[in-house]
Design an enzyme around this catalytic site. Structure first.
Site, PDB file in Angstrom:
ATOM      1  N   ARG A   1      51.644  41.807  43.226  1.00  0.00           N
ATOM      2  CA  ARG A   1      52.228  43.104  42.864  1.00  0.00           C
ATOM      3  C   ARG A   1      51.248  44.254  42.982  1.00  0.00           C
ATOM      4  NH1 ARG A   1      55.304  39.275  40.879  1.00  0.00           N
ATOM      5  NH2 ARG A   1      53.293  38.275  40.629  1.00  0.00           N
ATOM      6  N   THR A   2      50.081  44.103  42.403  1.00  0.00           N
ATOM      7  CA  THR A   2      49.169  45.246  42.353  1.00  0.00           C
ATOM      8  C   THR A   2      48.766  45.653  43.769  1.00  0.00           C
ATOM      9  OG1 THR A   2      48.380  44.399  40.245  1.00  0.00           O
ATOM     10  CG2 THR A   2      47.042  46.096  41.291  1.00  0.00           C
TER      11      THR A   2
ATOM     12  N   LYS B   1      27.996  35.884  50.861  1.00  0.00           N
ATOM     13  CA  LYS B   1      26.608  35.724  51.346  1.00  0.00           C
ATOM     14  C   LYS B   1      25.592  36.154  50.298  1.00  0.00           C
ATOM     15  CE  LYS B   1      28.191  37.127  55.943  1.00  0.00           C
ATOM     16  NZ  LYS B   1      28.067  38.193  56.936  1.00  0.00           N
TER      17      LYS B   1
ATOM     18  N   ARG C   1      39.888  45.128  42.574  1.00  0.00           N
ATOM     19  CA  ARG C   1      40.148  44.025  41.631  1.00  0.00           C
ATOM     20  C   ARG C   1      38.977  43.069  41.708  1.00  0.00           C
ATOM     21  NH1 ARG C   1      45.593  40.722  40.519  1.00  0.00           N
ATOM     22  NH2 ARG C   1      45.928  42.690  39.415  1.00  0.00           N
TER      23      ARG C   1
ATOM     24  N   HIS D   1      43.318  46.393  32.836  1.00  0.00           N
ATOM     25  CA  HIS D   1      44.181  46.568  33.999  1.00  0.00           C
ATOM     26  C   HIS D   1      44.973  47.858  33.736  1.00  0.00           C
ATOM     27  CE1 HIS D   1      46.562  45.806  37.422  1.00  0.00           C
ATOM     28  NE2 HIS D   1      46.991  44.582  37.184  1.00  0.00           N
TER      29      HIS D   1
HETATM   30  C1  NCD Z   1      48.374  40.480  35.914  1.00  0.00           C
HETATM   31  C2  NCD Z   1      46.886  40.525  36.175  1.00  0.00           C
HETATM   32  O1  NCD Z   1      46.440  40.416  37.317  1.00  0.00           O
HETATM   33  O2  NCD Z   1      46.168  40.711  35.202  1.00  0.00           O
HETATM   34  N1  NCD Z   1      49.132  40.548  37.079  1.00  0.00           N
HETATM   35  C3  NCD Z   1      49.509  41.769  37.547  1.00  0.00           C
HETATM   36  O3  NCD Z   1      48.693  42.539  37.998  1.00  0.00           O
HETATM   37  N2  NCD Z   1      50.804  42.106  37.447  1.00  0.00           N
HETATM   38  C4  NCD Z   1      48.781  39.389  35.016  1.00  0.00           C
HETATM   39  C5  NCD Z   1      48.341  37.996  35.298  1.00  0.00           C
HETATM   40  O4  NCD Z   1      47.690  37.692  36.281  1.00  0.00           O
HETATM   41  O5  NCD Z   1      48.664  37.152  34.472  1.00  0.00           O
END
Ligand code: NCD
Length: 312
Positions: free
Chosen positions: A60-61, A90, A112, A140
């Site tokens: 999703r993100t 590396k 991320r 997040h």
């Molecule tokens: C979440 C995350 O990555 O923290 N997912 C997301 O971005 N919707 C939740 C998860 O991974 O459980």
């Protein structure tokens, strides 16, 4: 020179900002869905470039940021699985990677990473905005923004809410970021539901105490469900458990639990869900998690516009 606008943690945003951001996201959602034209959106950030740098898995993100950027006329360059596919494999440090990426002049970097604090470290070095798309068990923030936007859209308010936040609260960054945002509005009460070993962190409890936000912790889901306006459910973050660590109890929301919820309450989940919400629940009116995911693209459009625009 205008300051570089990073998105690092949920608590950096105040209610006034949130109000403006959500109204813009809603406007964009309207334009996209026919109250205008998608062409208008396409002219918002032409020629700008976003780098997606993902060291951890994401559906999703990553996809909603990419789609949001492209709907606004931006170009997107992505590396997924950067832990293995970038020079991190590396031995390159995050700092060196960010310094190098800045030499390619993106307009924003969506990051991320598996380490808590990574986005902040990147922001210290970066000459362009860093958007934290999840840093280990840290935060997040853009998920919390879309979570709040969803609550407002579904329930019409952000205050005087009884919210259950449940699941893996010790590793889940979405639960942490959302809690920070909920404390910014008056009258909210939070109930944390988790097994003993996955309880919410002391730093969050301290923040709740400092902001005088009432909260409780319980394992008795059935007793608290009937009182909630929002139930925010999360998965056990298996990848963040210690080796051999077993979770002693597993909370599942199925139809019997759903029936305990108020008719006008909502069930949210950042997704992915594993088995903590059964598919039978998906077709109930309370199940808001796929609508929530859909809202994400519009909230991320509004975030990109703010980050790349000149307004504060
Ligand atoms: C979440 C995350 O990555 O923290 N997912 C997301 O971005 N919707 C939740 C998860 O991974 O459980």
């Amino acid at each position: 020179m205008a300051r570089v606008k990073h998105v690092i943690e949920a608590q950096q945003f105040d209610p006034d900002f949130l109000k403006r951001l959500f109204s813009r996201a809603s406007e964009m959602q309207g334009l996209f869905n026919g109250n205008g034209s998608r062409e208008q959106l396409n002219k918002l950030l032409p020629g700008k470039m976003m780098f997606n740098v993902f060291y951890e898995p994401s559906t999703r993100t990553r996809m909603s940021f990419s789609a949001a950027a492209q709907h606004m006329g931006m170009e997107v360059v992505t590396t997924e699985n950067a832990k293995e596919f970038s020079s991190a494999a590396k031995g390159e440090t995050l700092e060196d990677t960010i310094r190098t990426l800045c030499e390619y002049h993106p307009d924003a970097i969506v990051l991320r990473h598996h380490e808590s604090g990574a986005a902040e470290r990147a922001a210290e070095i970066s000459t362009v905005p860093i958007i934290n798309a999840g840093d280990g068990s840290g935060q997040h923030p853009t998920q919390a923004l879309l979570d709040l936007y969803t609550i407002e859209k579904e329930l019409g308010r952000l205050k005087d809410l009884k919210i259950i936040i449940g699941g893996d609260l010790s590793h889940g960054r979405t639960a942490r970021s959302l809690t920070y945002l909920l404390t910014k509005f008056s009258g909210n009460e939070i109930t944390f539901v988790s097994p003993q070993s996955l309880r919410i962190g002391e730093d969050i409890k301290k923040h709740l105490a400092n902001t005088k936000t009432p909260f409780q912790e319980t394992e008795d889901l059935e007793t608290v469900l009937p009182k909630a306006d929002v139930v925010y459910w999360t998965r056990v973050q298996k990848e963040r458990l210690a080796e051999g660590e077993k979770v002693e109890k597993h909370f599942i929301i199925d139809i019997p639990q759903l029936r305990l919820m108020k008719k006008d309450s909502i069930l949210m989940h950042p997704l992915p869900r594993v088995d903590e919400i059964t598919p039978a629940v998906d077709s109930t009116p309370q199940a808001a998690y796929f609508r929530q995911a859909g809202n994400g693209m519009f909230v991320r459009m509004a975030i990109l516009e703010w980050v790349l625009g000149s307004e504060d």
